[in-house]
Design a protein around this motif. Structure first.
Motif, PDB file in Angstrom:
ATOM      1  N   HIS A  35       0.821  -1.217   0.000  1.00 35.58           N
ATOM      2  CA  HIS A  35       0.000   0.000   0.000  1.00 35.58           C
ATOM      3  C   HIS A  35       0.855   1.267   0.000  1.00 35.58           C
ATOM      4  O   HIS A  35       0.770   2.095   0.905  1.00 35.58           O
ATOM      5  CB  HIS A  35      -0.961  -0.016   1.188  1.00 35.58           C
ATOM      6  N   GLY A  56      -4.834   1.188  -2.834  1.00 32.78           N
ATOM      7  CA  GLY A  56      -5.741   0.317  -2.089  1.00 32.78           C
ATOM      8  C   GLY A  56      -6.879   1.156  -1.551  1.00 32.78           C
ATOM      9  O   GLY A  56      -6.792   1.753  -0.473  1.00 32.78           O
ATOM     10  N   LEU A  57      -7.963   1.264  -2.317  1.00 30.87           N
ATOM     11  CA  LEU A  57      -9.038   2.198  -1.998  1.00 30.87           C
ATOM     12  C   LEU A  57      -9.790   1.798  -0.727  1.00 30.87           C
ATOM     13  O   LEU A  57     -10.150   0.638  -0.547  1.00 30.87           O
ATOM     14  CB  LEU A  57     -10.014   2.287  -3.174  1.00 30.87           C
ATOM     15  N   ILE A  58     -10.001   2.781   0.138  1.00 29.92           N
ATOM     16  CA  ILE A  58     -10.828   2.587   1.326  1.00 29.92           C
ATOM     17  C   ILE A  58     -12.064   3.464   1.158  1.00 29.92           C
ATOM     18  O   ILE A  58     -11.953   4.695   1.201  1.00 29.92           O
ATOM     19  CB  ILE A  58     -10.091   2.969   2.623  1.00 29.92           C
ATOM     20  N   MET A  65      -8.934  -0.131   7.989  1.00 30.18           N
ATOM     21  CA  MET A  65      -8.005  -0.102   6.867  1.00 30.18           C
ATOM     22  C   MET A  65      -7.863  -1.442   6.170  1.00 30.18           C
ATOM     23  O   MET A  65      -7.374  -1.503   5.033  1.00 30.18           O
ATOM     24  CB  MET A  65      -6.621   0.362   7.347  1.00 30.18           C
ATOM     25  N   ARG A  68      -8.723  -2.250   2.308  1.00 30.03           N
ATOM     26  CA  ARG A  68      -7.967  -1.881   1.111  1.00 30.03           C
ATOM     27  C   ARG A  68      -7.278  -3.047   0.421  1.00 30.03           C
ATOM     28  O   ARG A  68      -6.905  -2.933  -0.748  1.00 30.03           O
ATOM     29  CB  ARG A  68      -6.942  -0.807   1.452  1.00 30.03           C
ATOM     30  N   THR A  71      -9.174  -3.889  -2.696  1.00 32.72           N
ATOM     31  CA  THR A  71      -9.498  -2.852  -3.677  1.00 32.72           C
ATOM     32  C   THR A  71      -8.256  -2.227  -4.304  1.00 32.72           C
ATOM     33  O   THR A  71      -8.253  -1.045  -4.649  1.00 32.72           O
ATOM     34  CB  THR A  71     -10.351  -1.744  -3.020  1.00 32.72           C
ATOM     35  N   SER A  84     -18.137  -0.830  -3.081  1.00 29.50           N
ATOM     36  CA  SER A  84     -16.846  -0.170  -2.831  1.00 29.50           C
ATOM     37  C   SER A  84     -16.650   1.068  -3.688  1.00 29.50           C
ATOM     38  O   SER A  84     -15.988   2.028  -3.269  1.00 29.50           O
ATOM     39  CB  SER A  84     -15.695  -1.139  -3.114  1.00 29.50           C
ATOM     40  N   TRP A 134     -11.045   8.650   3.276  1.00 29.57           N
ATOM     41  CA  TRP A 134     -11.560   7.851   4.386  1.00 29.57           C
ATOM     42  C   TRP A 134     -11.118   8.464   5.711  1.00 29.57           C
ATOM     43  O   TRP A 134      -9.950   8.836   5.871  1.00 29.57           O
ATOM     44  CB  TRP A 134     -11.056   6.414   4.274  1.00 29.57           C
ATOM     45  N   THR A 145      -6.961   7.593  -0.774  1.00 28.09           N
ATOM     46  CA  THR A 145      -6.657   6.282  -1.358  1.00 28.09           C
ATOM     47  C   THR A 145      -7.188   6.185  -2.779  1.00 28.09           C
ATOM     48  O   THR A 145      -8.042   6.958  -3.195  1.00 28.09           O
ATOM     49  CB  THR A 145      -7.261   5.148  -0.516  1.00 28.09           C
ATOM     50  N   THR A 147      -7.748   3.262  -6.424  1.00 29.78           N
ATOM     51  CA  THR A 147      -7.752   1.927  -7.015  1.00 29.78           C
ATOM     52  C   THR A 147      -7.427   2.039  -8.498  1.00 29.78           C
ATOM     53  O   THR A 147      -7.650   3.089  -9.118  1.00 29.78           O
ATOM     54  CB  THR A 147      -9.118   1.244  -6.824  1.00 29.78           C
TER      55      THR A 147
END
Length: 205
Positions: A35, A56-58, A65, A68, A71, A84, A134, A145, A147
Motif C-alpha cells: 500500500h 488500495g481504496l478505502i 483499513m 484496502r 481494492t 466499494s 476515508w 486512497t 484503485t
C-alpha cells in the motif's frame, strides 16, 4: 508496478508540479500489497502531482483499513455493481508509472511461474484510477486512497497473464485529459481500447 523516473522528467511529461518532492516515490519495483503512496494526478487538480494517495481504496464508509487489500484493482465490467466504488466513478485520477509486472503460469496450477516486465511505447504513462477519502475513526486521520481499473486482456497480456487474462487500463497519452475530465464514460476505456504493450521475461537474480 514500476516508477523510477526523476521528478523533472515526470513534471515535464505530465505538465504538472509535484506537491512534495521529498515524498515522491522512486523505485525499481513497487508492491501494491505494501500500500505505497504512488504519485497520482487528480481530476480536481490536474496541475499537481499528488504524493499522499495510497494504493488500495478505502471507501468512506469502511470500518477499518483492512478493506484496502480487496481494492487494489477495480474491474471495469462490474464497477457500477460494487458498493466499494458507489458514488466515486467520477473521482478520476492518473496513476503514473514507467512499467508494470505480471506473472505467466507455466502450468495449470501456477506452481511454476515466469515474471514479465511490461512496457508501453511511451517512456512514461498513466493507468486509469479512481480515488476516495476515508476518515480513520481510531486516529482521526483523513486518508487519501485510490484503485486501479482493469479490463479484459489484449493479445499480449492474455499470453502473459494467462491465468486470469486481465490487464490494467493504460491510457493513450492523447486520452489522459478525456479520462480526467470525464469527457468519456468509463466504459469507453475497456478493451478493445488498448495501447501497444511489450513484455520482457524477468531474469531470476
Amino acid at each position: 508496478m514500476q516508477q523510477k523516473d526523476p521528478i523533472p522528467k515526470v513534471q515535464k511529461r505530465f505538465k504538472a508540479v509535484v506537491d512534495h518532492p521529498e515524498l515522491f516515490l522512486q523505485a525499481e519495483v513497487i508492491n501494491g500489497f505494501a500500500h505505497p503512496n504512488v504519485p497520482v494526478i487528480l481530476d480536481t487538480t490536474p496541475q499537481i502531482i499528488s504524493t499522499n494517495y495510497t494504493w488500495g481504496l478505502i471507501p468512506s464508509w469502511a470500518k477499518d483499513m483492512a478493506f484496502r487489500k480487496n481494492t487494489l484493482n477495480a474491474r471495469l465490467e462490474t464497477l457500477h455493481e460494487k458498493p466499494s466504488f458507489h458514488g466515486i466513478t467520477a473521482n478520476r485520477c492518473l496513476i503514473l508509472a514507467t512499467a508494470f509486472y505480471e506473472w505467466h503460469w507455466n502450468d495449470d496450477k501456477g506452481k511454476s511461474k515466469q515474471q514479465y516486465q511490461i512496457n508501453t511505447t511511451e517512456e512514461l504513462f498513466a493507468f486509469a484510477g479512481l480515488y476516495d477519502q476515508w476518515h480513520n475513526p481510531s486516529t482521526g486521520e483523513i486518508m487519501h486512497t485510490y484503485t486501479m481499473l482493469t479490463t479484459t486482456a489484449n493479445e499480449t497480456m492474455a499470453y502473459i497473464h494467462n491465468h486470469k487474462k486481465r490487464m490494467p487500463i493504460i491510457l493513450k497519452k492523447e486520452d489522459e485529459l478525456a479520462w480526467l475530465t470525464g469527457a468519456n464514460p468509463v466504459e469507453d476505456f475497456g478493451f478493445p481500447y488498448e495501447v501497444e504493450l511489450v513484455g520482457f521475461p524477468v531474469e531470476k537474480g
